[in-house]
Design an enzyme around this catalytic site. Structure first.
Site, mmCIF file in Angstrom:
data_model
loop_
_atom_site.group_PDB
_atom_site.id
_atom_site.type_symbol
_atom_site.label_atom_id
_atom_site.label_comp_id
_atom_site.label_asym_id
_atom_site.label_seq_id
_atom_site.Cartn_x
_atom_site.Cartn_y
_atom_site.Cartn_z
ATOM 1 N N ARG A 53 0.820 -1.201 0.000
ATOM 2 C CA ARG A 53 0.000 0.000 0.000
ATOM 3 C C ARG A 53 0.862 1.262 0.000
ATOM 4 O O ARG A 53 2.031 1.232 0.367
ATOM 5 C CB ARG A 53 -0.929 0.016 1.219
ATOM 6 N N LYS A 196 -8.510 -2.273 1.455
ATOM 7 C CA LYS A 196 -8.409 -1.343 2.565
ATOM 8 C C LYS A 196 -9.229 -0.081 2.340
ATOM 9 O O LYS A 196 -9.614 0.595 3.294
ATOM 10 C CB LYS A 196 -6.939 -0.995 2.822
ATOM 11 N N HIS A 215 -10.096 -3.586 13.333
ATOM 12 C CA HIS A 215 -9.064 -4.292 12.577
ATOM 13 C C HIS A 215 -8.608 -5.461 13.439
ATOM 14 O O HIS A 215 -7.682 -5.346 14.243
ATOM 15 C CB HIS A 215 -7.907 -3.345 12.269
ATOM 16 N N SER A 233 1.747 -6.709 12.990
ATOM 17 C CA SER A 233 2.560 -7.735 12.339
ATOM 18 C C SER A 233 3.615 -8.285 13.292
ATOM 19 O O SER A 233 4.291 -7.537 14.004
ATOM 20 C CB SER A 233 3.241 -7.139 11.103
ATOM 21 N N LYS A 237 -0.980 -12.929 15.534
ATOM 22 C CA LYS A 237 -2.442 -12.855 15.390
ATOM 23 C C LYS A 237 -2.991 -13.954 14.493
ATOM 24 O O LYS A 237 -3.956 -14.642 14.848
ATOM 25 C CB LYS A 237 -2.844 -11.477 14.852
ATOM 26 N N THR A 238 -2.382 -14.128 13.325
ATOM 27 C CA THR A 238 -2.870 -15.145 12.390
ATOM 28 C C THR A 238 -2.708 -16.539 12.974
ATOM 29 O O THR A 238 -3.626 -17.369 12.933
ATOM 30 C CB THR A 238 -2.117 -15.035 11.053
ATOM 31 N N ASP A 252 -9.542 -10.462 9.550
ATOM 32 C CA ASP A 252 -8.957 -9.118 9.460
ATOM 33 C C ASP A 252 -9.888 -7.962 9.822
ATOM 34 O O ASP A 252 -9.459 -7.023 10.464
ATOM 35 C CB ASP A 252 -8.425 -8.898 8.045
ATOM 36 N N ARG A 317 1.412 -12.431 -0.816
ATOM 37 C CA ARG A 317 0.077 -12.582 -0.241
ATOM 38 C C ARG A 317 -0.742 -13.624 -0.991
ATOM 39 O O ARG A 317 -0.541 -13.868 -2.176
ATOM 40 C CB ARG A 317 -0.678 -11.251 -0.303
#
Length: 530
Positions: A53, A196, A215, A233, A237-238, A252, A317
Site C-alpha cells: 500500500r 483497505k 481491525h 505484524s 495474530k494469524t 482481518d 500474499r
C-alpha cells in the site's frame, strides 16, 4: 446481456460483470503476463511496480458534511472536492480507452442491517478476481436485484496521477469522497488498496450508527463463545486465531453491533512469506483454484511456489474466499465477544505474558496499539524499537481513535466482555539477552482464557501499568508470569521499565486531548527513581 457504465461517463461496450474465476484466469493468462497457474491451482500474478500500500498517497475529500468527523493529520490527508473531481475524471478518461472492463458487484458486511453494496470498475482480471474473493459474493438472485451500489471504486491503477495537481505527492493517488460515495485509484496496481479502501469506508460509516468497526480477527468456540484478536505484524495474530478447535469468523475486519459481531469481508488476505503446511495448514490448503497469489516466485518446471523467495517483495500474499478455510463459519457472524485479546511483541521484556484489563485500561491499550520491532525485521534496526498504531490499525482509522475506544469500552461493559493483554515477546529480559516466550506457553494462555480458568486464579497488580496479572496458568511456569520476578537484574528491570513507560506516555500525549478522562487516568506514570 450488455452492461452499461454510461452513467459513470464510461462508454466501453465490452463490460464483463461478475464473471466466474475460470474466465478471469483465462483473461489474466492471455493479457497480464507473467500470470501463471501454480501447481496447486492458484493464479500467480504480479501486482506491478507497487507491492504494498501507499498510505502517504491516500486522501479524503474535505467536505463540510463530514469534515468535523474526520481525524485530520498524518493518517487522513485532505484534498478539496475540485481535486477529487479532477482525479475521477482522469480515471474515467483512462478507463474509456480500454477495449474491455470488469465490474465486480458485492457486499461489504455480513449483517444485512449494515452491509453496503460496492461496485468495482477495473481493467485487470487480477483486480476483478481479487475483489470477487474479498467482497461477499452474490447469488444469481442477489446479482439480478443488486440495483445501484452504495459506493463505486474506479481502479485506473495503470494510469498515473498528475503529480503537479494540487495535493498530489507522487504519481500515485488513492482518493475517497464520502459525499460522492466514490473512490479513485491512480498510479498503483496493488490490489490491497481496494480492500483497505472498503475498510476505510466502513470505518467511517459504522461508528455513525453506533457500531464499532475493528481491525482484528475473530473465532468461535464449540459453545458459541467468541474471541477477538488484535495485533500488529509479528505478534502472532494469524497463528493464534487460526485454531482448529474453533471456527474462523474472519481474519482481518469486523464490526460489533447490538446483536454481536460480523465480518466485513467475504475472503481472507493472508501473508505467504515462509508459508508451510506444518505451521499454517489452514492457509496452505486454501491456496487452490480461485486463489490469487501475489508476487510469489515459481519453479519454472513444476510451478511449485517457493514461499521463502522474497526477490520480488517480502509482502507476498494469498487472497481466497473464506469458505476455502475448512473450519470457517459461514455466514461470518457471531454473538457478543466473551474475550478480547490484544497481542503484543514486547521486545523490552516488561509486559507480562498475560494481563487482565479493565474497560478503561482496554481503551488505553487499544489506542496505544503497541508492539516492537527487533533486529532482522527491518533494515537498519539494531536494537528494540517500539511501534504504536492506534486501534492496531491506525492507517485505516477515520474518526479520532478515542471514538473507537469509547465504543469498545461501552460494548465491553454492556455485554460483560473481558479484555486481555498477551505478550508474545520477551518475558525475562530485553531482546538479545532473553528468550521469546514459547508458542506452546502462549497457546496455553489462550486456552486458559477460553476455558475461563484465568478468571479464577489469584492476581497481582502490576506496579507500572496497574493491570491485574494472573499469578498462575496451567501449562506456564509461574516464574514467567511476573516480569519483575523473571528478571535476574532488578536494577536493569527498573531502568528498562522506565524507558518503555516513557515511550507509552509520549505516544499517548498526542491522543489524550480527544480521549475520555478514564482513559487518561489509565495511562501509566513514569517511575520516579528512588
Amino acid at each position: 446481456m450488455e452492461f452499461s457504465l454510461k452513467k459513470y461517463g464510461i462508454d466501453v461496450r465490452d463490460v464483463r460483470r461478475n464473471v466466474v474465476p475460470a474466465v478471469l484466469y483465462e483473461d489474466a493468462l492471455r493479457n497480464e503476463p507473467p500470470a501463471s497457474i501454480t501447481k496447486s491451482g492458484a493464479l500467480a500474478i504480479i501486482s506491478g511496480q507497487k507491492t504494498g500500500r501507499s498510505p502517504r498517497d491516500k486522501r479524503i475529500t474535505k467536505n463540510p458534511e463530514s469534515a468535523d468527523n474526520i481525524w485530520w493529520g498524518y493518517i487522513n490527508l485532505p484534498i478539496d472536492e475540485h481535486t477529487f473531481e479532477i482525479n475521477r475524471e482522469r480515471a474515467r478518461d483512462y478507463l474509456n480507452t480500454r477495449s474491455w472492463l470488469y465490474v465486480v458487484d458485492g457486499y461489504a458486511g455480513w449483517d444485512t442491517r449494515y452491509r453496503i453494496k460496492v461496485r468495482i470498475i477495473c481493467e485487470r482480471a487480477y483486480h476483478a478476481l481479487f475483489m470477487r474473493n474479498m467482497l461477499i459474493r452474490l447469488s444469481d438472485e442477489e446479482l439480478a436485484a443488486f440495483g445501484e451500489p452504495d459506493y463505486v471504486i474506479y481502479n485506473a491503477g495503470r494510469f498515473p496521477a498528475n503529480r503537479h495537481t494540487t495535493y498530489m505527492s507522487s504519481k500515485t493517488s488513492i482518493d475517497i469522497s464520502f459525499e460522492d460515495q466514490e473512490m479513485v485509484i491512480l498510479g498503483t496496481e496493488y490490489a490491497g488498496e481496494m480492500k483497505k479502501g472498503v475498510f476505510t469506508i466502513m470505518h467511517y460509516l459504522m461508528p455513525r450508527s453506533g457500531v464499532l468497526s475493528m481491525h482484528c480477527s475473530a473465532n468461535e468456540g464449540p459453545a458459541g463463545d467468541v474471541t477477538l484478536f488484535f495485533g500488529l505484524s509479528g505478534t502472532g495474530k494469524t497463528t493464534l486465531s487460526a485454531d482448529p478447535r474453533r471456527s474462523l469468523i474472519g481474519d482481518d475486519e469486523h464490526c460489533w453491533t447490538d446483536e454481536g459481531i460480523f465480518n466485513i469481508e467475504g475472503g481472507c488476505y493472508a501473508k505467504a512469506i515462509d508459508l508451510t503446511r506444518e505451521q499454517e495448514p489452514e492457509i496452505y490448503d486454501a491456496i487452490r483454484f480461485g486463489t490469487v497469489l501475489e508476487n510469489v516466485v515459481l519453479d519454472p518446471t513444476t510451478h511449485a511456489v517457493d514461499y521463502t523467495n522474497t526477490s520480488l517483495t517480502e509482502n507476498t500474499r494469498a487472497c481466497f474466499p473464506i469458505e476455502y478455510i475448512d473450519n470457517a463459519k459461514v455466514p461470518c457472524m457471531g454473538g457478543h465477544p466473551d474475550n478480547i485479546i490484544f497481542l503484543t511483541y514486547d521486545a523490552f521484556g516488561i509486559l507480562p505474558p498475560v494481563s487482565r484489563l479493565t474497560p478503561a485500561q482496554a481503551m488505553f491499550h487499544f489506542i496505544s496499539g503497541y508492539t516492537a520491532k527487533v533486529a532482522g525485521t527491518e533494515v537498519g534496526i539494531s536494537k528494540p524499537e517500539a511501534t504504536f498504531s492506534a486501534g492496531f490499525g491506525a492507517a485505516f482509522l477515520v474518526w479520532h481513535p478515542g471514538k473507537y475506544a469509547t465504543l469498545l469500552a461501552d460494548k465491553m461493559r454492556a455485554y460483560k466482555t473481558q479484555a486481555w493483554l498477551v505478550n508474545t515477546g520477551m518475558v525475562s529480559g530485553v531482546y538479545g539477552q532473553a528468550n521469546r516466550i514459547s508458542l506452546r506457553h502462549t497457546r496455553a494462555i489462550i486456552d486458559a482464557i477460553h476455558d475461563g480458568n484465568l478468571l479464577e486464579v489469584p492476581t497481582v497488580s502490576d506496579p507500572i501499568f496497574g493491570f491485574e496479572v494472573p499469578a498462575a496458568c496451567l501449562g506456564v511456569p509461574s516464574e514467567l508470569l511476573i516480569p519483575s520476578n523473571a528478571w535476574h537484574d532488578t536494577l536493569a528491570y527498573k531502568e528498562v521499565a522506565k524507558q518503555l513507560v516513557t515511550l507509552f506516555v509520549d505516544n499517548f500525549a498526542k491522543y489524550a486531548p480527544g480521549c475520555p478522562a478514564e482513559v487518561v487516568a489509565a495511562c501509566p506514570v513514569i517511575p520516579v527513581e528512588g
